[in-house]
Design a protein around this motif. Structure first.
Motif, PDB file in Angstrom:
ATOM      1  N   PRO A  10      63.098  37.308  24.095  1.00  0.00           N
ATOM      2  CA  PRO A  10      63.942  38.055  23.476  1.00  0.00           C
ATOM      3  C   PRO A  10      63.893  39.452  23.745  1.00  0.00           C
ATOM      4  O   PRO A  10      65.046  40.277  23.294  1.00  0.00           O
ATOM      5  N   PHE A  11      62.860  40.039  24.245  1.00  0.00           N
ATOM      6  CA  PHE A  11      62.749  41.259  24.810  1.00  0.00           C
ATOM      7  C   PHE A  11      63.688  41.624  25.989  1.00  0.00           C
ATOM      8  O   PHE A  11      64.297  42.692  26.112  1.00  0.00           O
ATOM      9  N   VAL A  35      56.777  33.514  32.857  1.00  0.00           N
ATOM     10  CA  VAL A  35      55.470  34.248  32.538  1.00  0.00           C
ATOM     11  C   VAL A  35      54.634  33.742  31.525  1.00  0.00           C
ATOM     12  O   VAL A  35      55.381  33.401  30.500  1.00  0.00           O
ATOM     13  N   LEU A  36      53.450  33.494  31.510  1.00  0.00           N
ATOM     14  CA  LEU A  36      52.597  32.980  30.320  1.00  0.00           C
ATOM     15  C   LEU A  36      51.369  33.829  30.276  1.00  0.00           C
ATOM     16  O   LEU A  36      51.004  34.190  31.445  1.00  0.00           O
ATOM     17  N   GLY A  51      51.379  42.099  33.059  1.00  0.00           N
ATOM     18  CA  GLY A  51      51.804  40.878  33.343  1.00  0.00           C
ATOM     19  C   GLY A  51      52.883  40.293  32.217  1.00  0.00           C
ATOM     20  O   GLY A  51      53.070  39.285  32.098  1.00  0.00           O
ATOM     21  N   ILE A  53      57.020  40.523  31.007  1.00  0.00           N
ATOM     22  CA  ILE A  53      58.646  40.987  31.349  1.00  0.00           C
ATOM     23  C   ILE A  53      59.325  41.145  30.021  1.00  0.00           C
ATOM     24  O   ILE A  53      58.721  40.794  28.856  1.00  0.00           O
ATOM     25  N   ASP A  66      57.965  49.226  28.894  1.00  0.00           N
ATOM     26  CA  ASP A  66      58.390  47.586  28.488  1.00  0.00           C
ATOM     27  C   ASP A  66      59.714  47.740  27.969  1.00  0.00           C
ATOM     28  O   ASP A  66      60.444  48.672  28.431  1.00  0.00           O
ATOM     29  N   ARG A  68      61.547  48.696  25.434  1.00  0.00           N
ATOM     30  CA  ARG A  68      61.623  49.768  24.662  1.00  0.00           C
ATOM     31  C   ARG A  68      62.005  51.097  25.442  1.00  0.00           C
ATOM     32  O   ARG A  68      62.998  51.774  25.831  1.00  0.00           O
ATOM     33  N   LEU A 108      56.298  35.480  18.780  1.00  0.00           N
ATOM     34  CA  LEU A 108      55.686  35.185  20.204  1.00  0.00           C
ATOM     35  C   LEU A 108      54.358  34.810  20.043  1.00  0.00           C
ATOM     36  O   LEU A 108      53.989  33.606  20.757  1.00  0.00           O
ATOM     37  N   ARG A 111      54.220  31.479  18.523  1.00  0.00           N
ATOM     38  CA  ARG A 111      54.682  30.546  19.689  1.00  0.00           C
ATOM     39  C   ARG A 111      53.533  30.287  20.773  1.00  0.00           C
ATOM     40  O   ARG A 111      53.436  29.077  21.204  1.00  0.00           O
ATOM     41  N   TYR A 112      52.852  31.171  21.152  1.00  0.00           N
ATOM     42  CA  TYR A 112      51.737  31.102  22.256  1.00  0.00           C
ATOM     43  C   TYR A 112      50.679  30.031  21.598  1.00  0.00           C
ATOM     44  O   TYR A 112      49.855  29.242  22.111  1.00  0.00           O
ATOM     45  N   ARG A 169      62.994  29.391  18.745  1.00  0.00           N
ATOM     46  CA  ARG A 169      61.830  28.806  18.794  1.00  0.00           C
ATOM     47  C   ARG A 169      61.383  28.132  17.423  1.00  0.00           C
ATOM     48  O   ARG A 169      60.309  27.537  17.502  1.00  0.00           O
TER      49      ARG A 169
HETATM   50  O1  99T Z   1      52.129  37.942  27.388  1.00  0.00           O
HETATM   51  C1  99T Z   1      52.311  37.431  28.514  1.00  0.00           C
HETATM   52  O2  99T Z   1      51.268  37.322  29.493  1.00  0.00           O
HETATM   53  C2  99T Z   1      53.531  37.081  28.894  1.00  0.00           C
HETATM   54  N1  99T Z   1      54.636  37.311  28.013  1.00  0.00           N
HETATM   55  C3  99T Z   1      55.715  38.152  28.158  1.00  0.00           C
HETATM   56  O3  99T Z   1      55.953  38.728  29.147  1.00  0.00           O
HETATM   57  C4  99T Z   1      56.838  38.165  27.027  1.00  0.00           C
HETATM   58  C5  99T Z   1      57.841  37.300  27.334  1.00  0.00           C
HETATM   59  S1  99T Z   1      58.934  36.630  25.913  1.00  0.00           S
HETATM   60  N2  99T Z   1      57.046  39.528  26.899  1.00  0.00           N
HETATM   61  C6  99T Z   1      56.533  40.221  26.116  1.00  0.00           C
HETATM   62  O4  99T Z   1      55.790  39.841  25.474  1.00  0.00           O
HETATM   63  C7  99T Z   1      56.920  41.921  26.270  1.00  0.00           C
HETATM   64  C8  99T Z   1      56.543  42.448  24.943  1.00  0.00           C
HETATM   65  C9  99T Z   1      56.833  43.942  25.265  1.00  0.00           C
HETATM   66  N3  99T Z   1      56.024  44.742  24.411  1.00  0.00           N
HETATM   67  C10 99T Z   1      58.192  44.499  25.578  1.00  0.00           C
HETATM   68  O5  99T Z   1      58.536  44.232  26.627  1.00  0.00           O
HETATM   69  O6  99T Z   1      58.847  45.109  24.632  1.00  0.00           O
HETATM   70  C11 99T Z   1      58.498  34.943  25.981  1.00  0.00           C
HETATM   71  C12 99T Z   1      59.109  34.177  24.953  1.00  0.00           C
HETATM   72  C13 99T Z   1      59.169  32.646  24.706  1.00  0.00           C
HETATM   73  O7  99T Z   1      58.858  32.112  26.059  1.00  0.00           O
HETATM   74  O8  99T Z   1      59.377  32.078  23.965  1.00  0.00           O
END
Ligand code: 99T
Length: 201
Positions: A10-11, A35-36, A51, A53, A66, A68, A108, A111-112, A169
């Motif tokens: 969503p970001f 990415v995870l 790490g 996106i 990020d 924002r 998120l 979800r994780y 989700r």
């Molecule tokens: O946390 C991790 O290691 C990898 N996660 C991400 O990169 C997630 C993808 S959304 N992105 C963020 O958490 C970015 C937050 C940051 N503050 C911004 O860019 O604003 C994955 C959603 C899903 O798969 O359900």
């Protein structure tokens, strides 16, 4: 420019919607990646030590994060009305956008917890804590739904992407039932070509 993104994020969707709405999308090459928190993604890590996106590679080759920061940067690159207002309305817009981002962060993490951690490691208290943040954010957005009107701005985009993420989700959350004003907002905003073109997958 290049945007490193994932269709589920969503970001990243926020950035894609803003780019579409401001006419900048054609200048951005979209690079899909996965990415995870538990999986090394060397390419993303090399560009963003966190790490995560989205990451935008500017025309000058600089990696921006990020979401924002990327949105604020892109908003300086077009000649139309700014999506992040420069006048006094800036602060309420930024605050709503931050609330939407926080909702996404909490969703998120929930979800994780369910999708990444092993069943025996999962914490119900943690899940409830994160989903509590989601519920309180939804209640506040419902109270402030009259602000989600008028020309498109970053707050509307953020809220629409956060709600879209819940649909994607957390469909069983049924957030619409208790938030009729937000539901009306989302029904209309989701029809915008920028939203249709960036639906999560
Ligand atoms: O946390 C991790 O290691 C990898 N996660 C991400 O990169 C997630 C993808 S959304 N992105 C963020 O958490 C970015 C937050 C940051 N503050 C911004 O860019 O604003 C994955 C959603 C899903 O798969 O359900």
């Amino acid at each position: 420019m290049q945007l490193i993104y994932a269709a589920a994020s969503p970001f990243a969707r926020k950035v894609r919607v803003l780019a579409f709405e401001t006419g900048l999308l054609a200048r951005i090459e979209l690079l899909d990646t996965a990415v995870l928190p538990t999986t090394l993604n060397e390419r993303v890590n090399a560009l963003n030590p966190l790490g995560k996106i989205p990451v935008l590679l500017s025309d000058g080759g600089e990696a921006l994060y990020d979401s924002r920061v990327i949105c604020e940067y892109l908003d300086t690159l077009h000649d139309g009305a700014r999506l992040l207002p420069q006048d006094d309305t800036r602060w309420p817009v930024l605050r709503l956008a931050a609330l939407a981002d926080g909702l996404m962060d909490a969703a998120l993490l929930a979800r994780y917890e369910k999708a990444v951690r092993q069943a025996e490691q999962q914490s119900q208290a943690w899940l409830e804590g994160q989903l509590g943040k989601v519920q309180r954010a939804l209640a506040e957005l419902e109270r402030q739904a009259d602000r989600l009107q008028g020309p498109v701005d970053l707050a509307q985009i953020g809220v629409a992407c956060a709600l879209g993420y819940l649909d994607f989700r957390f469909a069983d959350l049924d957030w619409r039932a208790a938030h009729p004003a937000l539901s009306r907002f989302q029904q209309a905003f989701a029809q915008r070509p920028s939203m249709l073109a960036s639906a999560p997958a």
